[in-house]
Design a protein around this motif. Structure first.
Motif, mmCIF file in Angstrom:
data_model
loop_
_atom_site.group_PDB
_atom_site.id
_atom_site.type_symbol
_atom_site.label_atom_id
_atom_site.label_comp_id
_atom_site.label_asym_id
_atom_site.label_seq_id
_atom_site.Cartn_x
_atom_site.Cartn_y
_atom_site.Cartn_z
ATOM 1 N N VAL A 39 0.831 -1.202 0.000
ATOM 2 C CA VAL A 39 0.000 0.000 0.000
ATOM 3 C C VAL A 39 0.867 1.255 0.000
ATOM 4 O O VAL A 39 0.569 2.228 -0.704
ATOM 5 C CB VAL A 39 -0.960 -0.002 1.204
ATOM 6 C CG1 VAL A 39 -1.674 1.339 1.340
ATOM 7 C CG2 VAL A 39 -1.985 -1.124 1.054
ATOM 8 N N PHE A 40 1.948 1.229 0.765
ATOM 9 C CA PHE A 40 2.808 2.418 0.824
ATOM 10 C C PHE A 40 3.387 2.748 -0.551
ATOM 11 O O PHE A 40 3.282 3.881 -1.029
ATOM 12 C CB PHE A 40 3.953 2.200 1.821
ATOM 13 C CG PHE A 40 4.962 3.324 1.818
ATOM 14 C CD1 PHE A 40 4.658 4.534 2.407
ATOM 15 C CD2 PHE A 40 6.201 3.169 1.206
ATOM 16 C CE1 PHE A 40 5.582 5.585 2.390
ATOM 17 C CE2 PHE A 40 7.116 4.200 1.178
ATOM 18 C CZ PHE A 40 6.805 5.415 1.779
ATOM 19 N N PHE A 41 3.998 1.750 -1.202
ATOM 20 C CA PHE A 41 4.633 2.015 -2.493
ATOM 21 C C PHE A 41 3.616 2.145 -3.625
ATOM 22 O O PHE A 41 3.943 2.679 -4.690
ATOM 23 C CB PHE A 41 5.664 0.919 -2.802
ATOM 24 C CG PHE A 41 6.879 1.000 -1.930
ATOM 25 C CD1 PHE A 41 7.818 1.997 -2.114
ATOM 26 C CD2 PHE A 41 7.069 0.082 -0.891
ATOM 27 C CE1 PHE A 41 8.942 2.081 -1.296
ATOM 28 C CE2 PHE A 41 8.186 0.157 -0.074
ATOM 29 C CZ PHE A 41 9.128 1.163 -0.269
ATOM 30 N N GLY A 42 2.392 1.671 -3.404
ATOM 31 C CA GLY A 42 1.333 1.924 -4.367
ATOM 32 C C GLY A 42 0.713 3.293 -4.204
ATOM 33 O O GLY A 42 0.264 3.910 -5.179
ATOM 34 N N PHE A 43 0.690 3.773 -2.974
ATOM 35 C CA PHE A 43 0.101 5.073 -2.674
ATOM 36 C C PHE A 43 0.947 6.216 -3.205
ATOM 37 O O PHE A 43 0.411 7.253 -3.639
ATOM 38 C CB PHE A 43 -0.072 5.211 -1.157
ATOM 39 C CG PHE A 43 -0.509 6.570 -0.698
ATOM 40 C CD1 PHE A 43 -1.777 7.047 -0.997
ATOM 41 C CD2 PHE A 43 0.348 7.383 0.045
ATOM 42 C CE1 PHE A 43 -2.190 8.303 -0.568
ATOM 43 C CE2 PHE A 43 -0.055 8.634 0.471
ATOM 44 C CZ PHE A 43 -1.329 9.095 0.164
ATOM 45 N N VAL A 44 2.263 6.053 -3.210
ATOM 46 C CA VAL A 44 3.176 7.135 -3.605
ATOM 47 C C VAL A 44 2.861 7.695 -4.993
ATOM 48 O O VAL A 44 2.665 8.907 -5.149
ATOM 49 C CB VAL A 44 4.646 6.683 -3.505
ATOM 50 C CG1 VAL A 44 5.575 7.697 -4.161
ATOM 51 C CG2 VAL A 44 5.041 6.475 -2.044
ATOM 52 N N PRO A 45 2.804 6.857 -6.069
ATOM 53 C CA PRO A 45 2.511 7.451 -7.387
ATOM 54 C C PRO A 45 1.113 8.048 -7.480
ATOM 55 O O PRO A 45 0.907 9.046 -8.184
ATOM 56 C CB PRO A 45 2.666 6.269 -8.361
ATOM 57 C CG PRO A 45 2.532 5.050 -7.520
ATOM 58 C CD PRO A 45 3.061 5.410 -6.177
ATOM 59 N N LEU A 46 0.142 7.460 -6.761
ATOM 60 C CA LEU A 46 -1.214 8.010 -6.762
ATOM 61 C C LEU A 46 -1.242 9.389 -6.100
ATOM 62 O O LEU A 46 -1.883 10.319 -6.600
ATOM 63 C CB LEU A 46 -2.169 7.064 -6.030
ATOM 64 C CG LEU A 46 -2.435 5.713 -6.699
ATOM 65 C CD1 LEU A 46 -3.237 4.825 -5.773
ATOM 66 C CD2 LEU A 46 -3.159 5.908 -8.021
ATOM 67 N N ALA A 47 -0.552 9.515 -4.965
ATOM 68 C CA ALA A 47 -0.518 10.797 -4.256
ATOM 69 C C ALA A 47 0.171 11.863 -5.092
ATOM 70 O O ALA A 47 -0.266 13.029 -5.129
ATOM 71 C CB ALA A 47 0.207 10.617 -2.922
ATOM 72 N N ILE A 48 1.256 11.481 -5.789
ATOM 73 C CA ILE A 48 1.972 12.448 -6.631
ATOM 74 C C ILE A 48 1.064 12.932 -7.762
ATOM 75 O O ILE A 48 0.981 14.135 -8.043
ATOM 76 C CB ILE A 48 3.253 11.813 -7.203
ATOM 77 C CG1 ILE A 48 4.264 11.563 -6.066
ATOM 78 C CG2 ILE A 48 3.872 12.710 -8.276
ATOM 79 C CD1 ILE A 48 5.498 10.797 -6.498
ATOM 80 N N LEU A 49 0.360 11.990 -8.416
ATOM 81 C CA LEU A 49 -0.516 12.378 -9.515
ATOM 82 C C LEU A 49 -1.684 13.234 -9.015
ATOM 83 O O LEU A 49 -2.046 14.236 -9.658
ATOM 84 C CB LEU A 49 -1.056 11.128 -10.217
ATOM 85 C CG LEU A 49 -1.951 11.397 -11.429
ATOM 86 C CD1 LEU A 49 -1.175 12.119 -12.518
ATOM 87 C CD2 LEU A 49 -2.528 10.087 -11.973
ATOM 88 N N ALA A 50 -2.263 12.849 -7.875
ATOM 89 C CA ALA A 50 -3.370 13.631 -7.316
ATOM 90 C C ALA A 50 -2.910 15.039 -6.969
ATOM 91 O O ALA A 50 -3.649 16.013 -7.161
ATOM 92 C CB ALA A 50 -3.926 12.927 -6.077
ATOM 93 N N ARG A 51 -1.689 15.152 -6.474
ATOM 94 C CA ARG A 51 -1.136 16.462 -6.147
ATOM 95 C C ARG A 51 -0.913 17.290 -7.400
ATOM 96 O O ARG A 51 -1.240 18.483 -7.453
ATOM 97 C CB ARG A 51 0.183 16.277 -5.383
ATOM 98 C CG ARG A 51 0.934 17.555 -5.093
ATOM 99 C CD ARG A 51 0.152 18.481 -4.196
ATOM 100 N NE ARG A 51 0.907 19.691 -3.898
ATOM 101 C CZ ARG A 51 0.385 20.750 -3.283
ATOM 102 N NH1 ARG A 51 -0.889 20.738 -2.918
ATOM 103 N NH2 ARG A 51 1.132 21.809 -3.045
ATOM 104 N N ARG A 52 -0.368 16.673 -8.443
ATOM 105 C CA ARG A 52 -0.076 17.394 -9.678
ATOM 106 C C ARG A 52 -1.358 17.869 -10.356
ATOM 107 O O ARG A 52 -1.395 18.942 -10.944
ATOM 108 C CB ARG A 52 0.719 16.505 -10.631
ATOM 109 C CG ARG A 52 2.157 16.250 -10.180
ATOM 110 C CD ARG A 52 2.948 15.528 -11.235
ATOM 111 N NE ARG A 52 3.053 16.321 -12.457
ATOM 112 C CZ ARG A 52 3.669 15.891 -13.566
ATOM 113 N NH1 ARG A 52 4.234 14.689 -13.584
ATOM 114 N NH2 ARG A 52 3.718 16.659 -14.629
ATOM 115 N N ARG A 53 -2.403 17.063 -10.254
ATOM 116 C CA ARG A 53 -3.683 17.437 -10.876
ATOM 117 C C ARG A 53 -4.544 18.291 -9.945
ATOM 118 O O ARG A 53 -5.607 18.753 -10.354
ATOM 119 C CB ARG A 53 -4.448 16.178 -11.290
ATOM 120 C CG ARG A 53 -3.782 15.417 -12.424
ATOM 121 C CD ARG A 53 -4.693 14.356 -12.982
ATOM 122 N NE ARG A 53 -4.095 13.701 -14.134
ATOM 123 C CZ ARG A 53 -4.685 12.727 -14.828
ATOM 124 N NH1 ARG A 53 -5.902 12.315 -14.474
ATOM 125 N NH2 ARG A 53 -4.090 12.172 -15.860
#
Length: 309
Positions: A39-53
């Motif tokens: 979950v931690f390493f899966g959450f990282v790219p999702l959080a980055i994309l959500a932040r960028r958008r």
């Protein structure tokens, strides 16, 4: 179009590979620790994309209780049950069983959603899927065979599939009317699941995974970044380009890839396992056909049930 179908193949590959990564990590760390790292390493790219958008808003906190339910059930528990089941089963067999949530989603929809009743095709699909699950578990050999499949492992995989089916009902009743972007829901869901697993997981000994570079890379890159984070992004990309029905077709690739990877890793794959895989795949195909007939007869969009392995 090439980019779209490449994404489709990669999604099936990432989902189907998850089970061998969990199998590699199982001798070193606990299922809860595997789930936490995933979950931690899966959450990282999702959080980055959500932040960028810039899609996360403070007013979304009012839906926190819904996000918590999905985080606890559809993420934390489902990922734990998959890790637990895979630790007790050959990875290929776990992967075949990992294709079964759509069967339980159909049953749950019939029980709890008034507008989603099973037609004859869907009943046949559920029966075929149950036959495949029974065939791969072969409970009749539990007391008489040295190579009997772990019924506890099967039970954990099925428990995760059932909970996923119930989570679909929760999404339809409580999250769909909110009309939030999928990236928003998934980011909240994964972030809260990370907190839940962090609080509940005994972290002692987690560093043992560093003893095996293959297991480390499998959990961090394969299971986390690719099998969870990138898979969510690929699925929603396909959802926009191809629609729910075609995007959900990646679930048909998953059991085949998991079984082939297990065979390549030296696991014994017999006629029973292959027959069970075809029964479950046939079940998924019949369920999809039945679901589309229901959509056409009702003229109401009914999203496909998809398991994000």
């Amino acid at each position: 179009m090439i980019r779209t179908y490449t994404a489709f193949f990669l999604l099936g590959l990432f989902w189907g590979s998850n089970y061998i990564y969990m199998k590699w990590a199982a001798p070193l760390i606990s299922p809860a620790q595997i789930s936490l790292l995933r979950v931690f390493f899966g959450f990282v790219p999702l959080a980055i994309l959500a932040r960028r958008r810039d899609v996360l808003r403070l007013d979304q906190v009012r839906y926190l209780h819904h996000f918590l339910v999905m985080a606890a059930l559809a993420t934390a528990f489902c990922y734990f049950s998959m890790a637990k089941g895979t630790a007790l089963l050959p990875s290929g067999i776990a992967g075949v069983l990992g294709g079964s949530p759509a069967i339980f989603t159909s049953i749950a929809s019939t029980l709890f959603l008034r507008n989603e009743k099973m037609n004859r095709s869907m009943v046949c699909g559920v029966a075929l899927g149950m036959a495949g699950i029974t065939l791969i578990a072969r409970p009749w050999s539990a007391l008489s065979s040295d190579d009997a499949i772990s019924l506890a492992g099967v039970a954990w995989m099925i428990a995760g599939a059932i909970v996923f089916g119930l989570s679909y009902i929760y999404v339809r009743r409580f999250l769909s009317p909110i009309n939030l972007a999928p990236l928003v829901i998934v980011t909240w869901q994964m972030g809260l699941a990370l907190l839940i697993l962090f609080v509940l997981t005994d972290l002692h000994g987690t560093g043992q995974i560093l003893q095996d570079w293959r297991a480390t890379a499998g959990v961090v890159i394969g299971l986390g970044f690719l099998g969870t984070g990138a898979s969510f992004l690929l699925y929603y990309f396909l959802l926009q380009d191809l629609g729910a029905v075609v995007a959900s077709g990646a679930v048909y690739i998953t059991p085949v890839i998991a079984l082939l990877i297990g065979w390549a890793a030296g696991e014994q794959i017999g006629q029973l396992e292959i027959a069970a895989m075809f029964l479950i795949l046939g079940s998924l195909a019949i369920l999809e056909i039945g679901r589309q007939r229901t959509v056409q007869s009702q003229a109401v969009p009914v999203p496909s049930a998809v398991t994000l392995d």
